[in-house]
Design an enzyme around this catalytic site. Structure first.
Site, PDB file in Angstrom:
ATOM      1  N   PRO A   2      -9.312 -12.324  17.530  1.00 34.22           N
ATOM      2  CG  PRO A   2     -11.045 -13.832  17.236  1.00 34.22           C
ATOM      3  CD  PRO A   2      -9.567 -13.742  17.293  1.00 34.22           C
ATOM      4  CD  GLU A   3      -7.645  -6.949  20.619  1.00 33.86           C
ATOM      5  OE1 GLU A   3      -7.970  -6.026  21.374  1.00 33.86           O
ATOM      6  OE2 GLU A   3      -6.632  -6.910  19.897  1.00 33.86           O
TER       7      GLU A   3
END
Ligand code: ZN
Length: 273
Positions: A2-3
């Site tokens: 996840p960013e």
């Protein structure tokens, strides 16, 4: 992994069930994730009210009525699920929080690269995981001048520069690749060779790409907020990332990949200079 946009989406989902709500029950399934889980979690959180969750880079911060902050990082595989009532916990469910509303927020992380911490809110700026983070890319602090000043003394490539959380907080491999494609900048270019025009293009591309992804997350979030629905990942419409060997959507030439600082970069050698 996840960013920023995925973390922002998860943060909004958490806000939807935790904001202003009292914690009535806690489950801690193990002693450590990437680092030890604070032993005080069990005792401290019962009866506490959650305030509006915040995000800093890839970290979720939940301020509490006790003037403490609950910090969560999703790591490589961390995700949350929301339940209308206490669920049967599964193998990789490490932490779960029950609310007065009887809803439950469950954090699972099979690979255990995520982390959880609890600390006094006065330490938010000096916390070891937060103090060295660069500016938020969607803030007014993040400008072409910032990039030019910050890259002046660097000998790394622009892609490596973007991935360093001390330069900019929240960008990872996917959005760095996508932003460089949109800006027409080669990931191999030396960071310090960026002049004003390209720096402007890059800053604009990063902001547009992140905002689009946050929008997409917001859309998919409606489907995720259901009993047992997992929040943490959603499919992006990606232009270059993961597309090596396929034609560039702009010029038709073949998307290439290369390794930079151990991470795979995807790019079009014709569109990106
Ligand atoms: Zn191309």
């Amino acid at each position: 992994m996840p960013e920023l946009p995925e973390v922002e989406t998860v943060k909004r989902a958490i806000a939807s069930i935790a904001s202003g709500k009292k914690i009535t029950d806690i489950f801690v399934g193990r002693k450590n994730l990437r680092w030890p889980i604070p032993t005080s979690l069990n005792k401290t959180l019962k009866g506490v009210i959650c305030k509006q969750p915040q995000r800093r880079g890839k970290y979720i911060l939940i301020p509490l009525s006790t003037k403490q902050i609950l910090l969560i990082h999703l790591g490589m595989s961390g995700a949350f699920r929301i339940y209308k009532s206490r669920p049967n916990f599964q193998k990789h469910d490490h932490i779960a929080i029950g609310f007065e509303s009887e809803e439950w927020l469950v954090f699972s992380d099979p690979r255990r690269f995520g982390c959880v911490d609890l600390f006094k809110e006065e330490y938010v700026l000096s916390h070891w995981l937060l103090k060295n983070l660069g500016p938020e890319p969607l803030s007014q602090e993040f400008t072409p001048d910032y990039i030019i000043t910050k890259t002046a003394s660097k000998t790394c490539s622009i892609k490596t520069f973007l991935l360093d959380q001390r330069n900019i907080a929240g960008i990872g491999n996917i959005y760095a690749s996508e932003a460089l494609f949109r800006a027409g900048i080669s990931p191999k270019r030396q960071a310090r060779t960026l002049k004003k025009k390209r720096a402007e293009k890059l800053v604009d591309s990063i902001k547009v790409i992140l905002l689009k992804a946050i929008d997409a997350g917001g859309t998919s979030l409606r489907d995720y907020i259901q009993p047992g629905g997992e929040i943490g990942y959603f499919i992006q419409s990606l232009q270059v990332y993961g597309r090596s060997g396929e034609p560039c959507l702009d010029c038709g030439s073949i998307i290439k990949e290369l390794k930079q600082s151990g991470r795979t970069t995807f790019y079009c050698s014709l569109c990106q200079r």
